[in-house]
Design a protein around this motif. Sequence first.
Motif, PDB file in Angstrom:
ATOM      1  N   GLY A   1       0.810  -1.216   0.000  1.00 53.05           N
ATOM      2  CA  GLY A   1       0.000   0.000   0.000  1.00 53.05           C
ATOM      3  C   GLY A   1       0.841   1.263   0.000  1.00 53.05           C
ATOM      4  N   LEU A   2       1.925   1.271   0.772  1.00 50.36           N
ATOM      5  CA  LEU A   2       2.806   2.435   0.811  1.00 50.36           C
ATOM      6  C   LEU A   2       3.531   2.624  -0.516  1.00 50.36           C
ATOM      7  CD1 LEU A   2       4.341   2.169   4.394  1.00 50.36           C
ATOM      8  CD2 LEU A   2       2.640   3.804   3.577  1.00 50.36           C
ATOM      9  N   ASP A   3       3.870   1.518  -1.182  1.00 52.17           N
ATOM     10  CA  ASP A   3       4.518   1.626  -2.483  1.00 52.17           C
ATOM     11  C   ASP A   3       3.581   2.276  -3.501  1.00 52.17           C
ATOM     12  OD1 ASP A   3       6.838   0.556  -1.576  1.00 52.17           O
ATOM     13  OD2 ASP A   3       6.549  -1.432  -2.453  1.00 52.17           O
ATOM     14  N   ILE A   4       2.298   1.917  -3.445  1.00 51.59           N
ATOM     15  CA  ILE A   4       1.324   2.527  -4.356  1.00 51.59           C
ATOM     16  C   ILE A   4       1.184   4.020  -4.060  1.00 51.59           C
ATOM     17  CG2 ILE A   4      -1.116   2.576  -5.000  1.00 51.59           C
ATOM     18  CD1 ILE A   4      -1.168  -0.468  -4.543  1.00 51.59           C
ATOM     19  N   LEU A   5       1.139   4.367  -2.785  1.00 50.54           N
ATOM     20  CA  LEU A   5       1.056   5.772  -2.403  1.00 50.54           C
ATOM     21  C   LEU A   5       2.315   6.532  -2.829  1.00 50.54           C
ATOM     22  CD1 LEU A   5      -0.716   7.870  -0.969  1.00 50.54           C
ATOM     23  CD2 LEU A   5       0.435   7.260   1.173  1.00 50.54           C
ATOM     24  N   ALA A   6       3.482   5.881  -2.690  1.00 50.60           N
ATOM     25  CA  ALA A   6       4.737   6.509  -3.129  1.00 50.60           C
ATOM     26  C   ALA A   6       4.732   6.741  -4.632  1.00 50.60           C
ATOM     27  CB  ALA A   6       5.918   5.630  -2.731  1.00 50.60           C
ATOM     28  N   LEU A   7       4.152   5.801  -5.372  1.00 50.11           N
ATOM     29  CA  LEU A   7       4.058   5.960  -6.830  1.00 50.11           C
ATOM     30  C   LEU A   7       3.097   7.099  -7.183  1.00 50.11           C
ATOM     31  CD1 LEU A   7       5.412   4.386  -9.151  1.00 50.11           C
ATOM     32  CD2 LEU A   7       3.258   3.148  -9.440  1.00 50.11           C
ATOM     33  N   ALA A   8       1.998   7.213  -6.430  1.00 55.08           N
ATOM     34  CA  ALA A   8       1.064   8.325  -6.659  1.00 55.08           C
ATOM     35  C   ALA A   8       1.741   9.668  -6.401  1.00 55.08           C
ATOM     36  CB  ALA A   8      -0.159   8.169  -5.750  1.00 55.08           C
ATOM     37  N   CYS A   9       2.583   9.729  -5.376  1.00 55.31           N
ATOM     38  CA  CYS A   9       3.350  10.948  -5.106  1.00 55.31           C
ATOM     39  C   CYS A   9       4.256  11.291  -6.285  1.00 55.31           C
ATOM     40  CB  CYS A   9       4.202  10.784  -3.856  1.00 55.31           C
ATOM     41  SG  CYS A   9       3.328  11.115  -2.325  1.00 55.31           S
ATOM     42  N   LEU A  10       4.912  10.272  -6.815  1.00 59.32           N
ATOM     43  CA  LEU A  10       5.796  10.490  -7.954  1.00 59.32           C
ATOM     44  C   LEU A  10       5.024  11.045  -9.150  1.00 59.32           C
ATOM     45  CD1 LEU A  10       8.511  10.222  -9.387  1.00 59.32           C
ATOM     46  CD2 LEU A  10       7.982   7.800  -9.802  1.00 59.32           C
ATOM     47  N   VAL A  11       3.852  10.471  -9.421  1.00 56.83           N
ATOM     48  CA  VAL A  11       3.020  10.946 -10.531  1.00 56.83           C
ATOM     49  C   VAL A  11       2.630  12.408 -10.330  1.00 56.83           C
ATOM     50  CG1 VAL A  11       0.773  10.696 -11.658  1.00 56.83           C
ATOM     51  CG2 VAL A  11       2.127   8.660 -11.115  1.00 56.83           C
TER      52      VAL A  11
END
Length: 452
Positions: free
Chosen positions: A14-24
């Motif tokens: 879940g944190l990896d997905i959130l980190a990817l959303a931050c990157l986007v």
Amino acid sequence: MTTSTELGFRRTRGLDILALACLVLIAASLRPAASSLGPVLSEVKDGFSLAEWQTGLLTALPGLVFAICGIIAVPLLKRLGLFTALALSCVAIVAGVGLRAVVTEWTTFGLLTILALAGMSIGNVILPVYVKARFPHRPTLGSTTFTVSLGLGSMLPSLLTAPLADSFGGWRVGLGFWLLLPLSALITWAVLRTLKSVPILSGRGTSGPVTSGPGTEPGAQRVEEPPRRPVFFSPKARYMAMFFGLQSANAYVQFGWVPQIYRDAGLDPFLAGIMLTIVTFGGLPGGFLAPQIIVRNIAPRAFLVSFGVSAVAGYTGLLLIPATTPWIWAILLGYGGFAFPAALALITSRTRDVSVTASTSAFVQSSGYVLAAIGPLALGGLLGLSGGWQVPLWFMVGISALMAVTGWLSAGPGTVDDELAPDRPHGGTGEAGTRETDRGTEEADSGTGEAT
């Protein structure tokens, strides 16, 4: 390879997905302050009663600010740490984009534009460091997400700002709308940090330098390395800076002059605008493909050379028969635009240690944008002196040929880390360094294949 625990942040799916959303969100925030101005530039000019030189200054600001402010990004990163530095970048973009839409003085408008561009410049340099640190085992995913999001952040404002202005009450709404992206990025970034999923690479609270690369095992004691030479001493970094600058000069020339070249060749304004859309659209598929090829090391030299060759062909077509199959020349120039995401992918794939990634990113982008600012100015000067497009287009043919040469040189084997190692001969990697780099590249490619 340095582990998540060593970098000081927690990881779950879940944190990896959130980190990817931050990157986007952060990457998509690094272009709208510049790309949203062009579609309503005429309305802004009328709204502030600007002279031609004032309008020209506004259009020249991105390259100038990116070149100047990129220099301060790494010292800022070292002083504040990754989270605070990127948060500051987002805050500057939010303030600049939001407030310039409501001010009534053009000087204030220009200063707020500079503030937004400064935030974008800092993010340009630091975000590749986040990609390197946060997605060490998924480099292709991180690089592709970064470059595609940058492309969307450039393309969407250029397409939607004018319709938004027409539909919702003028250019101020069209420009102010784009504060939603950096504001969303700032909120998501704060949530991610609260969940302790942002790597702390430097700044207050850091327990020493962070290193990554072959030979770093979980739980192993870190060994302090002798200080490296400054990044300028790396030939690869210099070639990368030249490649980045030449491709940026190409991009700025195309954004500013391609419609006029087509119009002077006899195309109507609408069709000339479509040609520019074809050119700029190339950044989107390039954002998907270029990082895949560069990170996986699939004939990268030939790939980078092909951008210069394609641009040479496109400019030659504009030089000789611009009104004959104009879309072919636009497609060729658009393919040349793949060079931008490829240049960004080179920064992360040709460095190992995150501190070297940061220094290389700052050097490549700040010095490269100096060339980017000079290119359009030189083209305008040649146009004024020659009175036609023959000399300026031959100039761009030469720029594109140089881009092919520097692409070949910058994509060669080896890393910037090897060239900066204190025991290396001045100005080269050496055979042993190349062997070690090739082994590291093979390991990285193997790890990427498993992760994807």
